[in-house]
Design a protein around this motif. Sequence first.
Motif, PDB file in Angstrom:
ATOM      1  N   SER A   1       0.851  -1.200   0.000  1.00  0.00           N
ATOM      2  CA  SER A   1       0.000   0.000   0.000  1.00  0.00           C
ATOM      3  C   SER A   1       0.883   1.246   0.000  1.00  0.00           C
ATOM      4  CB  SER A   1      -0.904   0.019   1.237  1.00  0.00           C
ATOM      5  OG  SER A   1      -1.726  -1.139   1.262  1.00  0.00           O
ATOM      6  N   PRO A   2       0.327   2.394  -0.408  1.00  0.00           N
ATOM      7  CA  PRO A   2       1.117   3.630  -0.383  1.00  0.00           C
ATOM      8  C   PRO A   2       1.568   3.974   1.038  1.00  0.00           C
ATOM      9  CG  PRO A   2      -0.846   3.919  -1.732  1.00  0.00           C
ATOM     10  CD  PRO A   2      -1.001   2.592  -1.026  1.00  0.00           C
ATOM     11  N   TYR A   3       2.713   4.638   1.136  1.00  0.00           N
ATOM     12  CA  TYR A   3       3.172   5.094   2.442  1.00  0.00           C
ATOM     13  C   TYR A   3       2.129   6.035   3.034  1.00  0.00           C
ATOM     14  CZ  TYR A   3       7.865   3.324   1.377  1.00  0.00           C
ATOM     15  OH  TYR A   3       8.931   2.516   1.084  1.00  0.00           O
ATOM     16  N   THR A   4       1.881   5.898   4.327  1.00  0.00           N
ATOM     17  CA  THR A   4       0.886   6.760   4.984  1.00  0.00           C
ATOM     18  C   THR A   4       1.386   8.203   4.998  1.00  0.00           C
ATOM     19  OG1 THR A   4       1.886   6.269   7.143  1.00  0.00           O
ATOM     20  CG2 THR A   4       0.021   4.905   6.427  1.00  0.00           C
ATOM     21  N   LYS A   5       0.448   9.132   4.835  1.00  0.00           N
ATOM     22  CA  LYS A   5       0.802  10.546   4.773  1.00  0.00           C
ATOM     23  C   LYS A   5       0.909  11.155   6.178  1.00  0.00           C
ATOM     24  CE  LYS A   5       1.194  11.497   0.368  1.00  0.00           C
ATOM     25  NZ  LYS A   5       1.133  10.163  -0.200  1.00  0.00           N
ATOM     26  N   ASP A   6       1.861  10.627   6.928  1.00  0.00           N
ATOM     27  CA  ASP A   6       2.148  11.146   8.259  1.00  0.00           C
ATOM     28  C   ASP A   6       3.630  10.936   8.528  1.00  0.00           C
ATOM     29  OD1 ASP A   6       2.348   8.409   8.721  1.00  0.00           O
ATOM     30  OD2 ASP A   6       0.449   8.275   9.798  1.00  0.00           O
ATOM     31  N   MET A   7       4.085  11.370   9.702  1.00  0.00           N
ATOM     32  CA  MET A   7       5.506  11.261  10.025  1.00  0.00           C
ATOM     33  C   MET A   7       5.971   9.811  10.035  1.00  0.00           C
ATOM     34  SD  MET A   7       8.269  12.843  10.523  1.00  0.00           S
ATOM     35  CE  MET A   7       7.646  14.512  10.734  1.00  0.00           C
ATOM     36  N   ALA A   8       5.129   8.908  10.485  1.00  0.00           N
ATOM     37  CA  ALA A   8       5.495   7.487  10.504  1.00  0.00           C
ATOM     38  C   ALA A   8       5.728   6.972   9.084  1.00  0.00           C
ATOM     39  CB  ALA A   8       4.402   6.672  11.193  1.00  0.00           C
ATOM     40  N   GLY A   9       4.865   7.394   8.159  1.00  0.00           N
ATOM     41  CA  GLY A   9       5.027   6.977   6.764  1.00  0.00           C
ATOM     42  C   GLY A   9       6.290   7.541   6.146  1.00  0.00           C
ATOM     43  N   LEU A  10       6.599   8.797   6.460  1.00  0.00           N
ATOM     44  CA  LEU A  10       7.808   9.423   5.931  1.00  0.00           C
ATOM     45  C   LEU A  10       9.054   8.741   6.478  1.00  0.00           C
ATOM     46  CD1 LEU A  10       9.286  11.646   4.368  1.00  0.00           C
ATOM     47  CD2 LEU A  10       8.979  13.139   6.358  1.00  0.00           C
ATOM     48  N   LEU A  11       9.076   8.488   7.776  1.00  0.00           N
ATOM     49  CA  LEU A  11      10.237   7.834   8.388  1.00  0.00           C
ATOM     50  C   LEU A  11      10.428   6.423   7.858  1.00  0.00           C
ATOM     51  CD1 LEU A  11       9.932   9.042  12.097  1.00  0.00           C
ATOM     52  CD2 LEU A  11      11.480   9.880  10.321  1.00  0.00           C
ATOM     53  N   LYS A  12       9.316   5.718   7.628  1.00  0.00           N
ATOM     54  CA  LYS A  12       9.432   4.372   7.070  1.00  0.00           C
ATOM     55  C   LYS A  12       9.970   4.420   5.648  1.00  0.00           C
ATOM     56  CE  LYS A  12       7.035  -0.001   6.537  1.00  0.00           C
ATOM     57  NZ  LYS A  12       5.761  -0.752   6.674  1.00  0.00           N
ATOM     58  N   CYS A  13       9.528   5.414   4.878  1.00  0.00           N
ATOM     59  CA  CYS A  13      10.022   5.589   3.509  1.00  0.00           C
ATOM     60  C   CYS A  13      11.532   5.829   3.516  1.00  0.00           C
ATOM     61  CB  CYS A  13       9.297   6.756   2.841  1.00  0.00           C
ATOM     62  SG  CYS A  13       9.790   7.049   1.123  1.00  0.00           S
ATOM     63  N   TYR A  14      11.992   6.691   4.432  1.00  0.00           N
ATOM     64  CA  TYR A  14      13.430   6.943   4.549  1.00  0.00           C
ATOM     65  C   TYR A  14      14.176   5.671   4.979  1.00  0.00           C
ATOM     66  CZ  TYR A  14      13.198  12.039   4.017  1.00  0.00           C
ATOM     67  OH  TYR A  14      13.037  13.310   3.517  1.00  0.00           O
ATOM     68  N   ALA A  15      13.597   4.937   5.934  1.00  0.00           N
ATOM     69  CA  ALA A  15      14.256   3.720   6.425  1.00  0.00           C
ATOM     70  C   ALA A  15      14.407   2.680   5.313  1.00  0.00           C
ATOM     71  CB  ALA A  15      13.463   3.132   7.593  1.00  0.00           C
TER      72      ALA A  15
END
Length: 207
Positions: A147-161
């Motif tokens: 699924s798309p990364y969630t549009k919140d800080m958790a989603g952004l951090l997971k995308c970076y990770a």
Amino acid sequence: MPVKNLNPRFAVLLLFIAAACILRILGEGKITPFSNITPIGAMALFGGAYFTSKWKSYIFPLLALFISDVIIQQVFYPAFSQGGLMYQGWAWTYLGFAAMVLAGQLIIKRVNMPNLVMASVAAAVAHWLITDFGVWLGGCTDPATGSPYTKDMAGLLKCYAMAVPYMKAMFFGNLAYGAILFGGFELTQKAITNYQLRFRKTGHECH
């Protein structure tokens, strides 16, 4: 500009940029975490460090990136181009690339290994932060969930990770190809200088 008036140093810079572009194309074929071990980061640092004109330090590496991108998209990954020349989110990639050129301008005032290492780290981190912010903002898919990364800080951090392996590969590519480009150009520049000195000396002796 007539060929006879072409600055030898400028011509060699363009040849090195073209060589990095060709090496990048030849290294394509499969997307893996090692895909980022390419010359593009080193090419950006190289352009930023050596071109005396600021606009040239951006335009020629960016042009080489664009040419290689178009060829790679059309030959290796046509499905990702969605009927166009470029891939989704390319603007973020080019912004990250411009940041790497800036790292070369600001850090590599003198060509030596410590400066190259610092610039390689800065370029890899800048590219990672900028391009993967674009990945998250563009609604790309989280490979772990489908699924798309969630549009919140958790989603952004997971995308970076998830992109850390690619960032590490970018650093190693910057360092390895940077050593080749910078070392090769320094040797070539010395050879040109020595040739010019010998040529002038011979010319004076003939008079």
